[in-house]
Scaffold this active site. Structure first.
Site, PDB file in Angstrom:
ATOM      1  N   HIS A 100      43.825  41.416  28.999  1.00 40.14           N
ATOM      2  CA  HIS A 100      42.982  41.427  30.026  1.00 40.14           C
ATOM      3  C   HIS A 100      41.289  41.695  29.563  1.00 40.14           C
ATOM      4  O   HIS A 100      40.443  40.920  29.669  1.00 40.14           O
ATOM      5  CB  HIS A 100      43.296  42.585  30.989  1.00 40.14           C
TER       6      HIS A 100
HETATM    7  O1  RIB Z   1      45.029  45.584  35.246  1.00 38.73           O
HETATM    8  C1  RIB Z   1      44.729  45.630  33.811  1.00 38.73           C
HETATM    9  C2  RIB Z   1      43.457  46.484  33.636  1.00 38.73           C
HETATM   10  O2  RIB Z   1      44.036  47.968  34.028  1.00 38.73           O
HETATM   11  C3  RIB Z   1      42.982  46.551  32.258  1.00 38.73           C
HETATM   12  O3  RIB Z   1      41.637  46.910  32.313  1.00 38.73           O
HETATM   13  C4  RIB Z   1      43.799  47.730  31.450  1.00 38.73           C
HETATM   14  O4  RIB Z   1      43.134  48.424  30.361  1.00 38.73           O
HETATM   15  C5  RIB Z   1      43.963  48.614  32.775  1.00 38.73           C
HETATM   16  O5  RIB Z   1      42.744  49.551  32.663  1.00 38.73           O
END
Ligand code: RIB
Ligand code: CA
Length: 313
Positions: free
Chosen positions: A243
């Site tokens: 992500h």
């Molecule tokens: O849903 C994914 C996000 O939530 C990413 O930023 C992960 O590191 C968590 O913070």
């Protein structure tokens, strides 16, 4: 003023946050003014320590790391050790940090920096719950027009949620903060699950990263090896979505991504859909388009950029 992009990274490390921070610190296009940490994947004492561990892994112990909010604005803190491990950075064995944590509160650093720097110069790159950003905007409304843009990993629409069927983790943890940010009028680029779920840490991609054979690429591959297992089991895929580095990659190579301007509203009333990002992708509401929402990424281009850059450290 240098032609480097001045950024503040707000983060809750987290293995994917770590990859994003490494990408930013490896890229000379950026002036990383500071890293502010927030409670999210794990509690604040761990996220701030993890941020310092990552800066030292990158060989950048001079980076200024600040601790911010230890809990969401309204709701109780929800963490994600089930994904990131107890430390929040399980995988490689990284040494305890020697570099200092800055004494100033992260929210005060954000406010002070935006007041001091030229209007439109500083971008905020958010990788976790938006608590620090919302607090800064409430404490100092004058900074809103000075923020160049907020580039955030958060939300989901066509993909639904990853924490509840409706909500993605960063928004779910602090939906009230997200609502404050999306109402602020600050230019927002939103990178939701709809985009990041197309950036999978496949064996081929991570083997290519590991094959670089540096201390950083080896540790990065070990971080991913741990991080991806939860999503691989959940989605039955080769690799899991990476992500947070999408935020930094967007600033480096926006052509790797595509999306459109949309209205985005945040659910803060219903427990069933708490934290849902309601994205008006088809423009049916007529509501103001307050975010540029990304939906696609050239995954091979993204991983090629990430690997090439962090191998420089
Ligand atoms: O849903 C994914 C996000 O939530 C990413 O930023 C992960 O590191 C968590 O913070
Ligand atoms: Ca994160």
């Amino acid at each position: 003023m240098s032609d480097r992009r001045a950024i503040i990274i707000d983060t809750d490390p987290g293995q994917d946050d770590a990859l994003a921070i490494l990408l930013a610190l490896a890229s000379e296009e950026f002036e990383v003014i500071g890293i502010t940490t927030v409670a999210g994947n794990v509690p604040l004492p761990l996220t701030e320590k993890n941020a310092r561990k990552i800066c030292e892994l990158a060989g950048k112990p001079e980076t200024r790391v600040f601790a911010g909010a230890s809990r969401p604005l309204v709701r109780d803190l929800v963490t994600a050790e089930y994904v990131h491990g107890k430390s929040g950075l399980d995988g490689p064995d990284l040494p305890e940090p020697a570099m200092p944590l800055q004494a100033q509160h992260g929210v005060d650093f954000i406010v002070e920096t935006l007041r001091e720097r030229a209007s439109g110069e500083v971008a905020l790159c958010t990788l976790g719950p938006l608590t620090n950003i919302a607090l800064a905007l409430v404490k100092a409304p004058d900074i809103a027009p000075k923020i160049r843009e907020i580039v955030m990993m958060g939300g989901g629409f066509f993909e639904g949620g990853n924490t509840t069927p409706a909500a993605e983790f960063n928004i779910y943890v602090d939906p009230h903060a997200a609502a404050t940010v999306f109402k602020s009028g600050v230019p927002i680029t939103m990178i939701p699950l709809d985009c990041t779920h197309k950036a999978l840490t496949t064996h081929e991609r991570i083997d290519a990263m590991r094959a670089q054979g540096t201390k950083v690429t080896t540790a990065a591959a070990e971080l991913i090896d741990f991080f991806e297992r939860f999503d691989e089991d959940k989605y039955g895929t080769d690799g899991g979505p990476l992500h947070d580095p999408c935020v930094i990659a967007w600033l480096l190579k926006p052509d790797l991504f595509s999306g459109r301007d949309c209205n985005v509203e945040i659910e803060t009333g219903s427990e069933l859909t708490m934290g849902m990002t309601v994205v008006d992708w088809w423009g049916v509401t007529g509501r103001a388009k307050n975010a540029h929402v990304l939906r696609d990424v050239d995954a091979n281009g993204f991983f090629g950029l990430l690997t090439e850059r962090i191998a420089r450290l």
